[in-house]
Scaffold this active site. Structure first.
Site, PDB file in Angstrom:
ATOM      1  N   HIS A 196      -1.044   1.157   7.689  1.00  0.00           N
ATOM      2  CA  HIS A 196      -1.664   1.089   6.378  1.00  0.00           C
ATOM      3  C   HIS A 196      -1.728   2.473   5.742  1.00  0.00           C
ATOM      4  CE1 HIS A 196      -4.038  -0.470   3.185  1.00  0.00           C
ATOM      5  NE2 HIS A 196      -5.096   0.262   3.478  1.00  0.00           N
TER       6      HIS A 196
ATOM      7  N   CYS B  70       0.820  -1.214   0.000  1.00  0.00           N
ATOM      8  CA  CYS B  70       0.000   0.000   0.000  1.00  0.00           C
ATOM      9  C   CYS B  70       0.852   1.262   0.000  1.00  0.00           C
ATOM     10  CB  CYS B  70      -0.992   0.011   1.164  1.00  0.00           C
ATOM     11  SG  CYS B  70      -0.246  -0.140   2.781  1.00  0.00           S
TER      12      CYS B  70
END
Lengths: 550, 178
Positions: A486, A191
């Site tokens: 994240h 990510c």
């Protein structure tokens, strides 16, 4: 206000100042110049004409503000300077001794005159450089000023050309949504890569370059011996994103190429979005330099990475003893900012109606930028050699932006590493950021001028004409801890915000973005942002459609 | 200067508090003078716009923090804007460009790491990205806590350029090793 070099409103003189100028011209200023005292940190005051303490002629007081009459040199305090104008007609204009500011005794207000400021600044220059004429501008320019992007890069980033060449319309796909909006599959903790790719895909000049065929991966592969070309892989990603297909794309080939490129760097395990961003720009640049057999420094580089992201930073190191300043310029592709804490309120407090407590301790992006451009006193254990004094002296350093890039990437240093405990931690502190950003106060011209008390003077003439107004178009946020977190990217297309969480693209409202914890913010020049927002979906389908193959 | 009970003070204390008061007044006037100049010369920033941005951000934070609002932020996604759904692990299948095997997208990166294996030894070469060195997140990967630069000792405050000599540079440039 004109674009580029921030200009002053030319202050209209009051009647009394105007009369004074008419009758005395610059003679008062010139004779005052002898008495001006300049301090290394940029402030000016009027030195004492004799060894005696100046005292008010009316009350003999020596405390508070004292004013020095420009005509007869008599000194009055604030309470009694009106008396002086009454007894001596025409003696209306005086100078605040401590601050070297003009004061009109009749208007009871501070007044401003460019000629006076010029006299003050000339004194500074004479003092620092020993230049008797005082004509040399403050600070040395070590590199010739060069205009960014002659020709090629500028043409290709011009969205007009891209519009003619490209059609994005795919009636089968969800064509009411912005072009190029497509999820990216997470390939296994990638990510960090996806969030930056989304920003690159939608950086207007960068996007326009690739979509107009600025880097054609077919001709490139044929040309070069070395098969590895990050620009080619990026070109492929652009084609995929703008193909009209909305199923999430897997940037596997790109990952593979990037890992091969970054195997040359210190580590291939980088999972930090900012590191990734820097290494991608690096990869694009290196290939460009190799293929053209050039070795130009980044400041002039014509590669798309630098053409879009590269700006120029100015660093001034000032000797605190004599005021001599040494200036250097360095290119940069982004700016890394420390978080401002409540210890550092923004400067230029012309009008700060600070809301109580709740907000005053909040970190803001402008606060971080203020911190970045603040003059920082270097400790006594790091004295620097001063050319003027010919010895090591206490110094102060100040950063400013000499030239802004087309796309400004601001990176927040949320990583703290303690040398003592060898532990690292993430700083989760919320940072407020604006959607519209005016970078004028952080330009070298503003910063240097401010250092000298904002005198009316041409400090940094001929700065680039690039406007200082920016609009945000992408924000990379990080949630979670250092070890497991994240990244998510928020994109702003046609004034609608989209959350790009790997494969998932969802519409979100502006409030959600404002409340998020940003790590990297991408701002683009306002004019480019407005152009990019023009509706493209009405374009006819062109025969070039196959260029982006499906 | 208010609030001083002169009867209780010796003359020295009186004098020093008077000096302090004078100094303080002088500093206050300095600030006032600077602000006056900035305002007169039209140098003040767009304070209205700035305050508007601050206000909007504050409002947004309040709204987001309110539990009664739909938990957009962390809720599981049902569909994306194109009406699609996606599995937690991306299930597109393609061939690894290194070894040729069929790999599932969501497992591609760990596979590639092993696949490219020893051929990808990291050399400790200095990079341009040294400012970012002090700002790295590891991310979920089990082998990720490390620091290739063992002497990243300068605090993040100074990593915009270490004070190592007159005219030194903002270090998006080379990282100086002692």
């Amino acid at each position: 206000m004109t674009t580029g070099n921030p200009s002053y409103t030319n202050p209209k003189p009051c009647k009394h100042l105007a009369d004074y100028k008419l009758n005395h011209g610059l003679s008062g200023y010139k004779s005052l110049q002898k008495h001006l005292k300049t301090a290394p940190h940029g402030k000016t005051s009027v030195g004492k004409p004799s060894t005696k303490t100046p005292r008010c002629i009316s009350c003999d007081g020596f405390q508070g503000r004292l004013y020095f009459c420009l005509i007869c040199s008599s000194v009055s305090c604030l309470d009694h300077n009106l008396l002086h104008t009454q007894s001596e007609v025409g003696h209306d204009v005086a100078v605040d001794i401590e601050r070297a500011e003009l004061y009109c005794c009749v208007c009871c207000d501070q007044v401003y005159d460019p000629d006076f400021d010029k006299a003050v600044m000339s004194k500074h220059i004479m003092g620092i450089t020993g230049d008797k004429n005082g004509d040399e501008s403050i600070g040395k320019r070590l590199v010739k000023r060069r205009r960014l992007g002659s020709g090629v890069v500028e043409e290709l980033v011009d969205s007009k050309i891209s519009k003619q060449l490209i059609s994005m319309r795919d009636r089968r796909a969800k064509s009411c949504y912005p072009l190029g909006l497509r999820g990216l599959n997470n390939l296994g903790n990638t990510c960090f890569m996806n969030s930056v790719l989304q920003a690159l895909l939608h950086a207007p000049p960068f996007r326009n370059y690739f979509l107009s065929g600025g880097h054609n991966h077919e001709t490139c592969r044929k040309r070069s011996v070395d098969q590895l070309c990050l620009s080619c892989d990026i070109d492929v990603v652009f084609s995929a994103a703008f193909s009209g297909d909305r199923a999430p794309y897997s940037p596997a080939q790109f990952l593979y190429s990037w890992w091969q490129h970054s195997a040359n760097l210190a580590s291939y395990e980088q999972k930090d979005a900012h590191e990734f961003f820097i290494s991608v720009l690096d990869g694009i640049h290196e290939k460009e330099v190799k293929s053209r057999n050039q070795n130009r420094d980044n400041g002039d580089c014509q590669c798309i990475a630098h053409g879009v992201f590269s700006g120029l930073l100015r660093s001034d190191v000032t000797c605190m003893t004599c005021g001599f300043t040494s200036t250097t310029f360095d290119p940069c592709v982004d700016i890394s900012l420390d978080l401002d804490t409540s210890n550092f309120p923004p400067k230029n407090t012309a009008n700060k109606s600070i809301k109580p407590d709740a907000n005053s301790s909040m970190s803001t992006l402008l606060g971080c930028l203020d911190l970045f451009t603040r003059q920082e006193k270097l400790g006594s254990d790091s004295k620097l050699y001063c050319q003027n004094c010919q010895e090591r002296q206490d110094s102060a350093k100040q950063m400013s932006i000499k030239r802004l890039p087309l796309v400004l990437c601001l990176h927040i240093k949320r990583f703290e590493h303690s040398p003592v405990t060898k532990m690292s931690r993430k700083i989760d502190r919320y940072l407020q950021f604006p959607l519209s950003l005016d970078m004028t106060p952080y330009l070298s011209s503003s910063v240097v001028r401010n250092r000298f008390g904002n005198r009316i003077f041409a400090f940094e003439s001929g700065e680039s004409d690039i406007s200082a107004e920016f609009e945000i178009f992408a924000a990379v946020t990080h949630a979670g801890t250092l070890e497991s977190g994240h990244y998510v990217n928020f994109l702003r297309l046609r004034n609608q915000w989209y959350k790009c969480d790997d494969a998932w693209i969802n519409e979100v409202d502006e409030g959600m973005v404002r409340a998020s914890q940003c790590y990297m913010m991408f701002y683009v020049q306002k004019s480019l942002y407005q152009k990019a927002n023009e509706d493209w979906s009405h374009l006819p389908i062109s025969p070039r459609r196959n260029m982006f193959g499906q | 200067m208010s609030g001083f009970n002169e009867d209780n003070m010796g003359s020295h204390a009186q004098l020093s508090s008077q000096f302090f008061g004078d100094l303080l007044d002088s500093i206050i006037v300095d600030v006032a003078s600077e602000c006056h100049r900035i305002a007169r010369l039209g140098l003040d920033r767009n304070l209205e716009e700035e305050e508007e941005e601050l206000r909007l951000s504050a409002q947004a934070r309040v709204r987001v923090a309110d539990p009664s609002n739909s938990g957009e932020a962390n809720s599981k996604y049902v569909v994306d804007i194109f009406g699609q759904t996606h599995p937690p692990v991306a299930n597109e299948i393609f061939d690894c460009m290194n070894c040729g095997r069929s790999i599932m997208a969501g497992r591609f990166a760990p596979h590639l790491e092993k696949c490219m294996g020893k051929g990808r030894k990291a050399r400790l070469k200095v990079t341009r990205s040294s400012t970012a060195v002090q700002n790295r997140y590891s991310q979920g990967s089990p082998v990720s806590t490390y620091s290739p630069y063992s002497n990243s000792t300068s605090t993040s405050r100074l990593s915009n350029g270490t004070s190592s000599g007159a005219g030194e540079e903002y270090s998006n440039g080379t990282f100086q090793e002692p």
